[in-house]
Design a protein around this motif. Structure first.
Motif, short mmCIF file in Angstrom:
data_model
loop_
_atom_site.label_atom_id
_atom_site.label_comp_id
_atom_site.label_asym_id
_atom_site.label_seq_id
_atom_site.Cartn_x
_atom_site.Cartn_y
_atom_site.Cartn_z
N ASN A 154 -19.86 -6.45 8.02
CA ASN A 154 -20.44 -6.81 6.68
C ASN A 154 -19.75 -6.33 5.34
N ILE A 155 -18.43 -5.53 5.54
CA ILE A 155 -17.89 -4.81 4.43
C ILE A 155 -16.84 -5.98 3.86
N ASP A 156 -16.47 -5.79 2.88
CA ASP A 156 -15.78 -6.63 2.03
C ASP A 156 -14.25 -6.87 2.82
N PRO A 157 -14.02 -8.08 2.97
CA PRO A 157 -12.97 -8.56 3.93
C PRO A 157 -11.59 -7.64 3.25
N TYR A 158 -11.31 -7.32 2.08
CA TYR A 158 -10.16 -6.59 1.56
C TYR A 158 -10.26 -5.42 1.88
N PHE A 159 -11.55 -4.78 1.95
CA PHE A 159 -11.72 -3.32 2.45
C PHE A 159 -11.57 -3.09 3.92
N PHE A 160 -11.80 -4.14 4.57
CA PHE A 160 -11.67 -4.28 6.13
C PHE A 160 -9.91 -4.04 6.51
N GLU A 161 -9.20 -4.77 5.73
CA GLU A 161 -7.78 -4.73 5.99
C GLU A 161 -7.38 -3.29 5.62
N LYS A 162 -7.84 -2.52 4.79
CA LYS A 162 -7.47 -1.27 4.31
C LYS A 162 -8.13 -0.26 5.47
N VAL A 163 -9.27 -0.50 5.93
CA VAL A 163 -9.84 0.30 7.22
C VAL A 163 -8.85 -0.16 8.34
N VAL A 164 -8.31 -1.14 8.74
CA VAL A 164 -7.43 -1.25 9.80
C VAL A 164 -6.07 -0.47 9.67
N LEU A 165 -5.63 -0.72 8.22
CA LEU A 165 -4.13 -0.02 8.10
C LEU A 165 -4.44 1.55 8.19
N ARG A 166 -5.54 2.07 7.64
CA ARG A 166 -5.63 3.52 7.76
C ARG A 166 -5.75 3.94 9.26
N LEU A 167 -6.54 2.98 9.85
CA LEU A 167 -6.62 3.47 11.14
C LEU A 167 -5.30 3.53 12.06
N LEU A 168 -4.23 2.71 11.87
CA LEU A 168 -2.98 2.48 12.50
C LEU A 168 -2.31 3.79 11.93
N LYS A 169 -2.35 4.18 10.82
CA LYS A 169 -1.61 5.41 10.20
C LYS A 169 -2.04 6.71 10.82
N LYS A 170 -3.54 6.84 10.96
CA LYS A 170 -3.83 7.95 11.71
C LYS A 170 -3.59 7.82 13.11
N MET A 171 -3.20 6.84 13.76
CA MET A 171 -2.75 6.62 15.24
C MET A 171 -1.16 7.12 15.31
N GLY A 172 -0.65 7.34 14.18
CA GLY A 172 0.64 7.69 14.09
C GLY A 172 1.67 6.54 13.94
N TYR A 173 1.30 5.54 13.39
CA TYR A 173 2.27 4.41 13.24
C TYR A 173 2.96 4.42 11.86
N GLY A 174 3.01 5.50 11.14
CA GLY A 174 3.59 5.55 9.90
C GLY A 174 3.08 5.01 8.62
N ASP A 175 3.65 5.14 7.59
CA ASP A 175 3.20 4.77 6.26
C ASP A 175 3.08 3.04 6.52
N PHE A 176 2.02 2.63 5.51
CA PHE A 176 2.01 1.13 5.47
C PHE A 176 2.16 0.81 4.02
N ILE A 177 2.48 -0.75 4.06
CA ILE A 177 2.46 -1.43 2.66
C ILE A 177 1.26 -2.40 2.61
N GLU A 178 0.43 -2.43 1.59
CA GLU A 178 -0.57 -3.43 1.57
C GLU A 178 0.20 -4.69 0.92
N THR A 179 0.21 -5.76 1.47
CA THR A 179 0.64 -7.01 0.85
C THR A 179 -0.46 -7.65 -0.35
#
Length: 293
Positions: A154-179
């Motif tokens: 139920n969150i904003d779709p764009y915020f959901f994208e941020k959540v996913v990217l933050r999770l992957l960074k927390k998992m150790g996959y490095g810095d991310f770039i939002e498109t």
């Protein structure tokens, strides 16, 4: 073969001890596992309790503890175990319920101010204390994950994208770039696995309330990668249908599919979108402390 409940270890423990030999506690556990539970898989043998102990060892230890309280085994000295005369006359079956009339057993459970309470009024749960703790934690964890998934849907779709990217960074996959939100071409983020950005992972995050990710969604994701990388992660709050999963598996690219349940499990593990409310301590005897005497 299932991992035994703690009361299912009663007879195996007594069987190992019936020769009268005195065992070290650790040796007893290994003997019981070797003789009675060799059919357990490596995965089962490595399964842990919430406190980090091996589950099978924990169950045998609780079985040993209950048998000792019931007077079936004893400790001639610290860290050693042997069978008693009472234990040698073991029945063909034995559960916690079978021990309900053992006065020595119930002295262990009576509160100090209720030592005169009749034995028949005391009820012993068939789960070990560790099992009860783990089940309580599991229930809380399930509730938190269910609530987390509902929020994600139920969150904003764009915020959901941020959540996913933050999770992957927390998992150790490095810095991310939002498109760019308006022109991402089906790619919601890019992770650089190395400092120079030579190895990239493309991310697609789809927040669905209903429906499943279809084959065409995976096909479009692969097309959006445009030969820039062969690694991609497709994340959704929903599920993937069979054709979508098959398309991801058969692709020349390495596509990882993360559905809603897997997503909240990872968020729970890496503390993304949740916080620790309470920490409990479980204490045990420090045997090394008493070795100093």
């Amino acid at each position: 073969m299932e991992i035994p409940k703690f009361d299912e270890t009663f007879l195996p423990i007594l069987e190992i001890l019936k020769s009268g030999k005195i065992f070290k506690s650790r040796e007893l556990i290994e003997e019981v596992k070797t003789k009675f539970y060799s059919g357990l898989s490596d995965e089962q043998l490595k399964q842990l309790t919430k406190s980090g102990d091996l589950l099978i060892d924990n169950r045998i230890n609780w079985g040993k503890s209950y048998l000792k309280k019931g007077g079936f085994i004893s400790s001639p000295q610290r860290g050693y175990v042997q069978i008693t005369e009472k234990g040698k006359s073991q029945p063909t079956t034995m559960t916690v319920r079978d021990l309900e009339n053992e006065s020595s057993m119930f002295e262990f459970y009576k509160p100090e101010k209720e030592t005169t309470q009749a034995n028949e009024n005391i009820n012993v749960d068939i789960s070990s204390p560790q099992d009860l703790i783990d089940e309580g934690f599991n229930r809380i964890e399930r509730d938190v994950k269910n609530e987390l998934l509902l929020k994600l849907k139920n969150i904003d779709p764009y915020f959901f994208e941020k959540v996913v990217l933050r999770l992957l960074k927390k998992m150790g996959y490095g810095d991310f770039i939002e498109t760019s939100k308006s022109n991402d071409g089906g790619i919601d983020g890019i992770i650089n696995e190395d400092k120079l950005g030579l190895d990239k992972i493309f991310i697609q995050a789809k927040r669905f309330n209903e429906g499943k990710v279809r084959e065409k969604d995976i096909r479009n994701f692969i097309g959006a990668m445009s030969g820039d990388t062969n690694k991609g992660v497709f994340v959704t709050t929903s599920e993937f249908d069979e054709k979508a999963i098959e398309k991801a598996r058969s692709a020349h690219h390495k596509i990882i599919c993360i559905d809603g349940q897997k997503l909240v499990t990872l968020m729970h593990e890496f503390n993304v979108g949740i916080q620790i409310k309470t920490t409990y301590e479980i204490k045990q005897i420090d045997e090394d402390f008493f070795d100093e005497q």
